[in-house]
Write a protein that holds these residues in place. Structure first.
Motif, PDB file in Angstrom:
ATOM      1  N   ALA A 143       0.840  -1.201   0.000  1.00  0.00           N
ATOM      2  CA  ALA A 143       0.000   0.000   0.000  1.00  0.00           C
ATOM      3  C   ALA A 143       0.875   1.251   0.000  1.00  0.00           C
ATOM      4  O   ALA A 143       0.593   2.216  -0.723  1.00  0.00           O
ATOM      5  N   ASP A 144       1.965   1.225   0.793  1.00  0.00           N
ATOM      6  CA  ASP A 144       2.883   2.366   0.799  1.00  0.00           C
ATOM      7  C   ASP A 144       3.500   2.581  -0.580  1.00  0.00           C
ATOM      8  O   ASP A 144       3.611   3.707  -1.058  1.00  0.00           O
TER       9      ASP A 144
ATOM     10  N   LYS B 297       3.035   5.812  -2.972  1.00  0.00           N
ATOM     11  CA  LYS B 297       4.140   6.587  -3.533  1.00  0.00           C
ATOM     12  C   LYS B 297       3.954   6.793  -5.028  1.00  0.00           C
ATOM     13  O   LYS B 297       4.138   7.899  -5.544  1.00  0.00           O
ATOM     14  N   LEU B 298       3.582   5.706  -5.720  1.00  0.00           N
ATOM     15  CA  LEU B 298       3.340   5.819  -7.164  1.00  0.00           C
ATOM     16  C   LEU B 298       2.180   6.766  -7.455  1.00  0.00           C
ATOM     17  O   LEU B 298       2.257   7.605  -8.361  1.00  0.00           O
ATOM     18  N   ILE B 299       1.115   6.629  -6.680  1.00  0.00           N
ATOM     19  CA  ILE B 299      -0.060   7.489  -6.869  1.00  0.00           C
ATOM     20  C   ILE B 299       0.310   8.947  -6.654  1.00  0.00           C
ATOM     21  O   ILE B 299      -0.058   9.817  -7.449  1.00  0.00           O
TER      22      ILE B 299
ATOM     23  N   LEU C 249     -10.660   5.845  -2.393  1.00  0.00           N
ATOM     24  CA  LEU C 249      -9.471   5.721  -1.574  1.00  0.00           C
ATOM     25  C   LEU C 249      -8.868   7.096  -1.395  1.00  0.00           C
ATOM     26  O   LEU C 249      -8.671   7.819  -2.370  1.00  0.00           O
ATOM     27  N   ARG C 250      -8.605   7.464  -0.154  1.00  0.00           N
ATOM     28  CA  ARG C 250      -7.976   8.748   0.131  1.00  0.00           C
ATOM     29  C   ARG C 250      -6.604   8.470   0.728  1.00  0.00           C
ATOM     30  O   ARG C 250      -6.481   7.719   1.685  1.00  0.00           O
ATOM     31  N   ILE C 251      -5.605   9.089   0.174  1.00  0.00           N
ATOM     32  CA  ILE C 251      -4.238   8.949   0.675  1.00  0.00           C
ATOM     33  C   ILE C 251      -3.754  10.327   1.058  1.00  0.00           C
ATOM     34  O   ILE C 251      -3.768  11.234   0.240  1.00  0.00           O
ATOM     35  N   ARG C 252      -3.330  10.503   2.289  1.00  0.00           N
ATOM     36  CA  ARG C 252      -2.873  11.820   2.741  1.00  0.00           C
ATOM     37  C   ARG C 252      -1.419  11.780   3.066  1.00  0.00           C
ATOM     38  O   ARG C 252      -0.851  10.865   3.484  1.00  0.00           O
TER      39      ARG C 252
END
Length: 165
Positions: A43-44, A48-50, A162-165
């Protein structure tokens, strides 16, 4: 470390272990712990790619805006120069001539004549008006559905993201 698909499949396998009733609980817990760590690492890496792709897209968007503004500036200068030249040629009455490089002609535009219509629709005869089908006021319907249910409309469930902060 496996792919995200392998890890998802591993979770499905653990789920099968939970339901089979024969697998030792400690084996299940150890397997879950190993998968969980790998999933978090994956997921990490995905995040990072996202984030990198998002950053690149934002940079391109900013560059698009900069290039768009540059193009609009050049187009506006072109219009200004052309209208200035046309106005001066019309003022001195020189509407048709040739030079070694170009031919100049100030001519009346073709096509349909421009149309100007009053803002007061009551002054226009009905046969010149186009009837419009009614449109639903979705905000009013939403407000209604917050207070009561009706058979002709309903609020659909919200999707997920999906939210990535």
């Amino acid at each position: 470390m496996g792919t995200i698909y392998d890890l998802t499949e591993a979770y499905a396998t653990v789920e099968e272990m939970l339901y089979d009733g024969e697998t030792d609980e400690q084996v299940i817990l150890d397997t879950l712990e190993a998968i969980d760590g790998e999933i978090e690492d994956k997921a990490d890496n995905y995040a990072k790619l996202i984030k990198n792709l998002h950053s690149d897209a934002e940079s391109l968007k900013a560059e698009e805006e900069r290039i768009y503004q540059r193009r609009k500036s050049l187009e506006n200068r072109e219009k200004l120069l052309k209208s200035t030249l046309q106005a001066n040629l019309e003022f001195i009455g020189k509407t048709r001539f040739k030079t070694a490089l170009f031919t100049y002609t100030v001519a009346v535009n073709g096509g349909k004549a421009p149309l100007s219509i009053t803002d007061n629709l009551g002054d226009i005869p009905g046969k010149f008006l186009i009837p419009q089908p009614p449109k639903v006021d979705t905000e009013a319907v939403r407000a209604l559905l917050e207070t009561k249910e009706v058979e002709w409309a309903r609020l659909e469930p919200r999707g997920t993201s999906l939210r990535i902060r």
